[in-house]
Design an enzyme around this catalytic site. Sequence first.
Site, short mmCIF file in Angstrom:
data_model
loop_
_atom_site.label_atom_id
_atom_site.label_comp_id
_atom_site.label_asym_id
_atom_site.label_seq_id
_atom_site.Cartn_x
_atom_site.Cartn_y
_atom_site.Cartn_z
CB ALA A 11 -0.93 0.01 1.22
CE1 TYR A 165 6.25 -9.19 -11.62
CE2 TYR A 165 5.60 -9.33 -13.93
CZ TYR A 165 5.44 -8.78 -12.68
OH TYR A 165 4.46 -7.84 -12.46
#
Length: 261
Positions: A11, A165
Site C-alpha cells: 500500500a 516473474y
Amino acid sequence: MSARVAVVTGAARGIGAAVVRRLAREGWRVVAVDVCADLPGVAYPLGTREELAALAAEWPDAVVDVVADVRDTGALGEAVMLAEREFGGVDAAVAAAAVMAGGQPLWETGDDDWEALFGIGVRGVANLARAAVPALLRRPPPRSGRFVALASAAAHRGMWHLAGYGAAKHAVVGLVRGLACDLRGTGVTATAVSPGSTRTAMLDASAALYDLPDVEDFSRHQLVDRLLLPDEVAAAVCWLCRAESSAVTGTVVHADGGLTV
C-alpha cells in the site's frame, strides 16, 4: 449502513496506494499494509515508512497504516484483527504486494530473485487469503466479501528474461481460481486483476532490466498507445471490491490497455 472495510497490502505506493486512495474516497475504512523496507533479490528501492504514513495521514479517520511483511502470516493476521477491532470487520482484501526481479535467462536466475518473486508475489497472496478469508466469512450472511489479487499481463504471455516473474503471476491466477472454488456458495468471491504497463516504480525497474532509456518504450505494446496510470488499474480493483461485482469470481480482469489482445 456502516462503511465497508478493506485490508490492502503493497500500500505504500503504486497501484496499492491508488487502491487505498480510491477506496477511502468511496467511503471505505482501510488498513494499509506495506513492508516499508528494501529486500534481498530486489534491485530497486521499495516503498518507505514515510510514504505509507503520508498515505494514511490523507484520511486520518479512515486509513490505518501497518508495517508488515506479507511473508509473515502472523503479521497479516494481526492486520486483519486490527481491521476487525477498529472498524468492525473485513469486507475486502486486496493483495497488491509484489516485486520485479529478473533480467536474465531463467537458468541464470539467482535464489534471492526467486525467493523475492515467489515469497512476496505468491506466498504473500496466499498468506493474505489465509489471514483475511476467515474474517470475510465471519460477516453474517448474506455476505459480499471480496478477495482481489494483482496478477499481471505477464501471467498470460511469455516475456523475455522474465520467466520467474511470469511464473509467479501465473501462480497468482491459479491461486485465485482455486480459492474461488473453495469459496463456492459463501457469498465471498475471489478474482485477479492483470495490469499492463503502469506508471509505477516497478515499471521503472522493468525498464532498467531491459536497459531501456525511457519507460515510455513500453507504451507501444498497448492499444491505448500510452502507459496506464495506477488509478486506472485501481478503478478495476475497487469495482471488484464492491457488492455489485457479485457475478465475477474465479477469473481475471485484464486492466492492461490492450497489451494481451
